[in-house]
Scaffold this active site. Structure first.
Site, PDB file in Angstrom:
ATOM      1  N   VAL A 134      42.374  40.745  24.631  1.00 37.07           N
ATOM      2  CA  VAL A 134      41.414  40.054  25.490  1.00 37.07           C
ATOM      3  C   VAL A 134      41.801  40.239  26.956  1.00 37.07           C
ATOM      4  O   VAL A 134      42.895  39.862  27.383  1.00 37.07           O
ATOM      5  CB  VAL A 134      41.347  38.555  25.145  1.00 37.07           C
ATOM      6  N   LYS A 135      40.881  40.813  27.702  1.00 38.50           N
ATOM      7  CA  LYS A 135      41.125  41.126  29.115  1.00 38.50           C
ATOM      8  C   LYS A 135      40.676  39.941  29.975  1.00 38.50           C
ATOM      9  O   LYS A 135      39.517  39.528  29.923  1.00 38.50           O
ATOM     10  CB  LYS A 135      40.351  42.395  29.481  1.00 38.50           C
TER      11      LYS A 135
END
Length: 221
Positions: free
Chosen positions: A82-83
């Site tokens: 997850v960025k």
């Protein structure tokens, strides 16, 4: 060093995977928007192409919303990272997601202080932007060197992903600095194969080979 492709284009990713040297993919909302599909659908397709870390970005602005969105993205596939943007709300989300076992990539990192905060929060990856710093007259490579020194001093497990790489020289320099990962646009990956002496040598080898075949045919007649 790991090579990631910085792309959401399936054809580019297929060509990169076929080379046997690509370890993962980074995406962002702009790259995915160009492909004309929803984030979830495009990330799922990318995960089907390569068994490696695939960064998918949240677009929320509060920690609670980022955590909720991050959990949803992580459920798409086990390889999703997850960025999360480098901001106070983002760091709070990173710390919360880390407690849940969700891996994160802290993006838009432009200082060693930001990278230190990301590591303290439990980020799996931090993404310093080398080229964008160079664009404004700041030494992007120096940032990678500083982060590697700090992480080495304290044994942080966060991986340093050198982003915004403009060409093969950037890749070589961040590799020399010890970055764990380089994420490359496909066109930058292509430039790494080229050298005029390689082209000249190959041309000469083929020329000599063809002359040898011609002589062999004459002898056999």
């Amino acid at each position: 060093m790991k090579f990631f492709l910085d792309s959401a284009n399936l054809e580019e990713i297929k060509r990169g995977v076929a080379l046997g040297i690509i370890d993962g993919v980074t995406t962002n909302p702009s790259l995915i928007a160009k492909e004309g599909y929803s984030v979830d659908e495009q990330i799922r397709k990318i995960c089907d192409l390569i068994d490696g870390d695939i960064s998918a970005a949240v677009v929320s602005l509060t920690a609670a919303e980022m955590v909720s969105e991050g959990r949803r993205l992580a459920r798409i596939h086990k390889n999703v990272v997850v960025k999360v943007p480098m901001m106070p709300e983002g760091i709070a989300a990173v710390a919360s997601l880390a407690q849940d076992g969700v891996r994160t990539n802290v993006t838009l990192c432009f200082s060693a202080a930001q990278a230190l905060i990301a590591a303290k929060a439990g980020a799996y990856i931090v993404s310093p932007f080398v080229g964008r710093l160079d664009d404004i007259g700041v030494n992007g490579l120096g940032l990678i060197q500083d982060i590697m020194t700090i992480y080495g001093n304290y044994g942080f497990k966060t991986q340093v992903l050198a982003a915004s790489l403009r060409g093969s020289l950037h890749v070589i320099e961040v590799a020399k600095a010890g970055a764990h990962i380089a994420t490359l646009p496909y066109k930058v990956l292509q430039t790494m194969f080229g050298h005029p002496l390689t082209d000249k040598g190959l041309e000469q080898f083929l020329k000599d080979h063809n002359q040898s075949l011609s002589l062999s045919e004459l002898v056999s007649q």
